[in-house]
Design a protein around this motif. Structure first.
Motif, short mmCIF file in Angstrom:
data_model
loop_
_atom_site.label_atom_id
_atom_site.label_comp_id
_atom_site.label_asym_id
_atom_site.label_seq_id
_atom_site.Cartn_x
_atom_site.Cartn_y
_atom_site.Cartn_z
N VAL A 1 71.74 58.57 -22.74
CA VAL A 1 71.25 58.34 -21.37
C VAL A 1 70.31 59.45 -20.94
O VAL A 1 69.29 59.22 -20.29
N PHE A 2 70.63 60.69 -21.34
CA PHE A 2 69.85 61.85 -20.88
C PHE A 2 68.92 62.40 -21.96
O PHE A 2 68.24 63.39 -21.73
N GLN A 3 68.91 61.75 -23.11
CA GLN A 3 68.11 62.25 -24.23
C GLN A 3 66.62 62.02 -23.99
O GLN A 3 66.22 61.03 -23.39
N SER A 4 65.81 62.97 -24.43
CA SER A 4 64.36 62.79 -24.36
C SER A 4 63.82 62.69 -25.78
O SER A 4 64.52 62.98 -26.74
N GLY A 5 62.57 62.25 -25.90
CA GLY A 5 61.99 62.10 -27.23
C GLY A 5 61.89 60.65 -27.63
O GLY A 5 61.86 59.73 -26.79
#
Length: 811
Positions: free
Chosen positions: A391-395
């Motif tokens: 949910v909070f991952q970037s990329g």
């Protein structure tokens, strides 16, 4: 179906009928409705973002697009939807055949606008996250949950605002802006609390008196910024305080008698969270992230009483209308969903428990706000932990969360909108586009999408209203129909954007049939009908639909089944329907109402490719004889010297044939001379890991062996007696609970096959694979191939199903 996938790559749309039937009668005879699966903010690598406002038709408000007819000399464009002639504004004065604006390029049927003027006048609000944590769970689960939330807080953007509410018998709202000592405001779980009461008791008007008129909503309307910042602080400022509160967090101290369930006031906690966000940040991209570990027993959303003697509602109870708490809870969550939609806020649900928590009741609030949902057995399970990180991952693997979406439809005059099945809520925008027949969220041409991500997909159902075609009219195949989908949303960068997709469809009816899209539309429809229509028989409905399609589009001589054949455009559709009939969306036996609601919520928000995997899982075969290759979803695919990888979306299974399993147990893969075997073992694991890594919710990964079983433990004597006797009393319920805990402690899945042998629990995970295969070899028909397997079922095989279908279609 490659051409349909190419269209999806360009516009994010799949349609069962890529040419529309010419009349209402012809559309009715097609059985599968005229519809579309649309992914509003699907990422495209080359989509232009235009830094100005779109040009709209002055009559129907559709937007200038490549299908518009342009008179360059008169500087006029004709709308393809209503044929209104519109003048170009002065800043388009230089357009010509050689100098087109981007929105008229034929390849830009999907385009985005960023209105920099309005974005500059109203600066972006930071994202808001309100964590709502259940404390009526065992100490071990509390530890898992605290660890997961701490990791999530570390991943939050520094400028995002964070709040914390915990609940058990009472609701505790934590004041994060008072860092010296922990400070909370406590509300009774069984009491209904209004927004005004919450604001008064939490001291919002101590420094600034409450306004005498108007609605209190945000800093502009009477709330001081200081009061808001006591409960919602930037992540960078409150990280230490928040982690300190989490470290001190303990199991709900309220005593629970042995014959009762814990007092858990889930609905009151969510109501307080919604009211607090509605007062502080109305209209902003705020999310309530609820982490629930058991059934609600207090407040208006309770799903069961505190007494263990009352079992939690089952599908049979819901069918008989004998679930005493169900309708009251659903009514409460319908009210909560309206409040959240009005505020523009999202409810996400992370349900981790061995028991049901009330997803079936909460479904309406999560789905209408576009919230995420994850179902797991424990807060320590990888399904939960990895999903929360995503949910909070970037990329590359980020979800692309967006908020404050409004979705609208324009279409040609011979088409009307029946409704949408998916994560949205009706804005009740009436007009000539609205059909009298309502399916899903209908009676409107605009919908609110409080939360959406790059995978969120809507199923749009249309109606052809043209009654007949005059003899002199152009043939059906050359009719031109237009659709325009408008999605106004807040991009995760904080900018407000408008994405416009304009479509035209015009092919031969049979050549334009998309079998995968048709199967997904039928799956969403049958799930919707099962929830909304009393006495609905899904198997009969699907069978009648399939027979009519085969009768209409098949090639055969009347009353001659052997002469029956289907065009390649339709040939896989019966297979999809066969697997849909056996899927968890239709067969609710052995699934709880929570599990069924969870499966349907995910189906209703996923794109065609992922939905097809849910309906008909993919099966890949690995062996020494060939490279990895697709295998038929049939029991005949099982072989002793083969590894199978099954992807059913929710579960990924790596299944070793008996010979492969024996070699692995003997340790051959660790020997230098057997490197080929080591590579063979590793290949399906690598592919399974790749699937797990890119999917949300993260699927379970199950590794099992043919004929293999795993001993979970020995049953205590009294418990074994209760299990053998099948006691249904409160003692029996307690015995079942202990059994679940015993299996769970060994890290096994509850829906694996469990049997009792000599006082021991034996668990087989092979059932995850066998349950999804076509039962061409069962215990009561032909023997399997050497090294193969049989399925213990009375279900008919696909071959028998097809034989019956052919005999009925030719009649």
């Amino acid at each position: 179906m490659a051409e349909f996938m190419d269209l999806e790559v360009q516009d994010g749309v799949r349609m069962p009928w890529n040419v529309l039937p010419g009349t209402k009668q012809e559309a009715t005879s097609c059985v599968v409705p005229v519809s579309a699966i649309y992914t509003p903010i699907k990422p495209f690598p080359n989509i232009p973002v235009l830094p100005y406002s779109p040009l709209r038709c002055r009559t129907c408000r559709s937007i200038l697009n490549p299908f518009s007819i342009v008179d360059f000399s008169a500087k006029i464009w004709i709308c393809p939807f209503c044929f209104q002639r519109n003048h170009f504004p002065p800043h388009y004065s230089s357009i010509s055949d050689d100098n087109l604006p981007a929105e008229l390029f034929p390849q830009y049927t999907t385009i985005e606008y960023e209105d920099r003027v309005s974005n500059a006048s109203s600066p972006a609000q930071p994202p808001v996250f309100m964590f709502v944590l259940d404390t009526c769970i065992i100490e071990e689960e509390i530890t898992f949950l605290k660890s997961a939330i701490s990791q999530a807080i570390d991943l939050l953007p520094d400028h995002s605002l964070v709040g914390l509410i915990t609940f058990g018998s009472f609701v505790h709202v934590h004041e994060l802006g008072f860092g010296q000592i922990p400070k909370t405001y406590v509300f009774k779980g069984s009491k209904d609390v209004t927004k005004d009461q919450i604001l008064e008791s939490m001291g919002f008007f101590l420094k600034k008196p409450k306004p005498t008129i108007g609605v209190v909503a945000g800093a502009r309307d009477g709330l001081s910024a200081d009061a808001i910042s006591r409960f919602l602080l930037p992540a960078s400022e409150c990280e230490f305080v928040l982690n300190s509160v989490l470290e001190e967090l303990q199991k709900d101290p309220w005593p629970v008698p042995a014959d009762q369930r814990a007092m858990r006031c889930t609905s009151t906690a969510l109501s307080i969270a919604a009211s607090l966000l509605g007062a502080c940040f109305p209209g902003s991209g705020a999310r309530i992230m609820a982490f629930v570990g058991g059934p609600s027993t207090e407040g208006p959303g309770a799903i069961v009483s505190k007494n263990l003697s009352e079992p939690i509602r089952s599908h049979k109870d819901l069918d008989k209308d004998s679930a005493p708490h169900f309708h009251k809870a659903v009514k409460f969550y319908e009210g909560l969903s309206k409040q959240l939609v009005h505020q523009g806020h999202v409810l996400d649900l992370f349900a981790c428990a061995l028991d049901q928590v009330g997803i079936a009741e909460l479904k309406v609030a999560v789905e209408k706000t576009g919230g995420l949902v994850v179902l797991a057995e424990s807060f320590g399970h990888l399904v939960f932990k990895d999903s929360l990180k995503r949910v909070f991952q970037s990329g590359d693997n980020d979800l692309g969360l967006a908020s404050n979406g409004i979705f609208e439809i324009n279409c040609s005059k011979d088409i009307k909108v029946q409704g949408v099945i998916g994560p949205c809520a009706s804005l009740e925008k009436k007009g000539p586009l609205c059909s009298d027949t309502v399916v899903g969220q209908g009676g409107t041409s605009a919908w609110k999408m409080c939360g959406l991500d790059k995978a969120t997909s809507l199923c749009l159902i249309f109606e052809i209203v043209k009654k007949e075609i005059p003899e002199a009219a152009v043939p059906t195949a050359s009719n031109q129909f237009y659709f325009q989908f408008l999605t106004y949303y807040e991009h995760n960068s904080g900018q407000m954007r408008l994405r416009v997709t304009t479509l035209s469809r015009r092919w031969d009816l049979i050549a334009g049939f998309d079998q995968e899209a048709a199967a997904v539309v039928m799956a969403r429809l049958v799930s919707f009908k099962m929830e909304t229509e009393a006495e609905f028989d899904p198997i009969r409905w699907l069978d009648k639909a399939l027979i009519h399609i085969c009768s209409r589009f098949g090639d055969y001589q009347k009353d001659s089944p052997s002469s029956f054949s289907l065009s390649p455009r339709f040939s896989i559709f019966p297979q999809f329907v066969f697997h849909l009939r056996r899927s968890q969306f239709v067969q609710v036996f052995n699934n709880s109402p929570d599990e069924t609601a969870y499966f349907r919520m995910i189906l209703n928000r996923e794109n065609v490719a992922n939905s097809v995997v849910m309906i008909q899982p993919s099966l890949i075969s690995y062996s020494f004889h060939s490279a990895p290759e697709p295998a038929l979803l049939d029991v005949a695919a099982i072989a002793a010297d083969r590894i199978l990888l099954l992807d059913s979306y929710f579960i990924v299974v790596v299944f070793h044939g008996s010979t492969i399993a024996q070699w692995r147990k003997a340790g051959y893969h660790n020997m230098p001379e057997h490197q080929a075997f080591a590579l063979l073992l590793q290949a399906p694991r690598d592919d399974a890991d790749a699937i797990v890594k890119e999917r949300f919710p993260v699927p379970r990964l199950v590794v099992c062996d043919q004929h293999g079983s795993q001993e979970a433990g020995r049953l205590p004597g009294p418990l074994l007696g209760l299990v053998k006797n099948g006691s249904a009393s409160s003692n029996g319920s307690q015995a079942q609970k202990q059994l679940f805990q015993l299996v769970h402690c060994k890290g096994l899945y509850l829906d694996a096959e469990i049997r009792y042998q000599g006082g021991r629990i034996i668990v087989s995970h092979a059932r995850f694979l066998l349950a999804r295969l076509n039962p061409s070899a069962t215990y009561n028909n032909d023997a399997p191939l050497p090294g193969g397997d049989v399925i213990f079922t009375d279900d008919v095989s696909f071959e028998v199903f097809l034989d019956h279908l052919q005999r009925l279609a030719v009649q």
